[in-house]
Design a protein around this motif. Structure first.
Motif, PDB file in Angstrom:
ATOM      1  N   LYS A 150       5.501  -1.853   2.136  1.00 38.11           N
ATOM      2  CA  LYS A 150       6.238  -1.584   0.854  1.00 38.11           C
ATOM      3  C   LYS A 150       7.186  -2.862   0.661  1.00 38.11           C
ATOM      4  CE  LYS A 150       9.812   1.701  -0.501  1.00 38.11           C
ATOM      5  NZ  LYS A 150      10.892   2.835  -0.061  1.00 38.11           N
ATOM      6  N   SER A 210       0.938  -1.211  -0.030  1.00 39.03           N
ATOM      7  CA  SER A 210      -0.117  -0.072   0.004  1.00 39.03           C
ATOM      8  C   SER A 210       0.902   1.209   0.050  1.00 39.03           C
ATOM      9  CB  SER A 210      -0.840   0.080   1.314  1.00 39.03           C
ATOM     10  OG  SER A 210       0.092   0.007   2.378  1.00 39.03           O
ATOM     11  N   ARG A 211       0.462   2.345  -0.361  1.00 38.58           N
ATOM     12  CA  ARG A 211       1.083   3.524  -0.253  1.00 38.58           C
ATOM     13  C   ARG A 211       1.830   3.923   1.034  1.00 38.58           C
ATOM     14  NH1 ARG A 211      -1.694   7.660  -3.778  1.00 38.58           N
ATOM     15  NH2 ARG A 211      -0.950   6.399  -5.529  1.00 38.58           N
ATOM     16  N   SER A 212       0.931   3.708   2.008  1.00 35.32           N
ATOM     17  CA  SER A 212       1.373   4.277   3.239  1.00 35.32           C
ATOM     18  C   SER A 212       1.935   2.992   4.056  1.00 35.32           C
ATOM     19  CB  SER A 212       0.303   4.921   3.978  1.00 35.32           C
ATOM     20  OG  SER A 212      -0.670   4.023   4.230  1.00 35.32           O
ATOM     21  N   ARG A 213       1.473   2.081   4.333  1.00 35.14           N
ATOM     22  CA  ARG A 213       1.813   0.857   5.197  1.00 35.14           C
ATOM     23  C   ARG A 213       2.953  -0.247   4.786  1.00 35.14           C
ATOM     24  NH1 ARG A 213       0.488   2.451   9.863  1.00 35.14           N
ATOM     25  NH2 ARG A 213      -1.861   3.199  10.043  1.00 35.14           N
ATOM     26  N   ARG A 273       5.365   0.000   7.957  1.00 34.50           N
ATOM     27  CA  ARG A 273       5.395   1.232   8.612  1.00 34.50           C
ATOM     28  C   ARG A 273       4.489   1.276   9.813  1.00 34.50           C
ATOM     29  NH1 ARG A 273       3.291   6.184   8.516  1.00 34.50           N
ATOM     30  NH2 ARG A 273       2.047   5.825   6.931  1.00 34.50           N
ATOM     31  N   ARG A 332       9.797   0.747  12.054  1.00 38.69           N
ATOM     32  CA  ARG A 332       9.844   0.145  10.940  1.00 38.69           C
ATOM     33  C   ARG A 332       9.687  -1.448  11.182  1.00 38.69           C
ATOM     34  NH1 ARG A 332       7.950   4.280  10.075  1.00 38.69           N
ATOM     35  NH2 ARG A 332       8.670   5.976   8.727  1.00 38.69           N
TER      36      ARG A 332
END
Length: 97
Positions: A47, A42-45, A60, A65
């Motif tokens: 990667k 997802s873009r925020s959580r 994240r 992290r």
């Protein structure tokens, strides 16, 4: 099918070092994000880390992290580090692909 979440010994130590509040937040996030869809970037959580064999992913959680791998139905949490230490941890422990 739920994934099994396994913490590496280093990750257990990392978790112990966090404040109680941060520890609770990380535990909740592990259950929420990694139990069912650990590969869902997802873009925020979550990667997907490119160019690395290990760790494969980063989750994240606020200023923390969580680095982890997924194999089969198992999620192996390799490390739980502060954002400020994430880059140096990757330089030290990541396996380049």
């Amino acid at each position: 099918m739920p994934f099994t979440i396994v913490l590496a010994p280093e990750a257990v130590e990392d978790l112990r070092r966090l404040t109680a509040n941060a520890r609770a937040t990380v535990r909740t996030s592990l259950e929420t994000h990694l139990r069912h869809e650990p590969r869902k970037a997802s873009r925020s959580r979550i990667k997907r880390l490119r160019g690395l064999l290990r760790p494969q992913y980063r989750l994240r959680v606020g200023e923390v992290r969580v680095f982890y791998d997924v194999s089969g139905s198992t999620v192996e949490v390799l490390a739980i580090v502060a954002k400020s230490e994430a880059e140096s941890w990757l330089e030290q422990f990541a396996n380049p692909g």
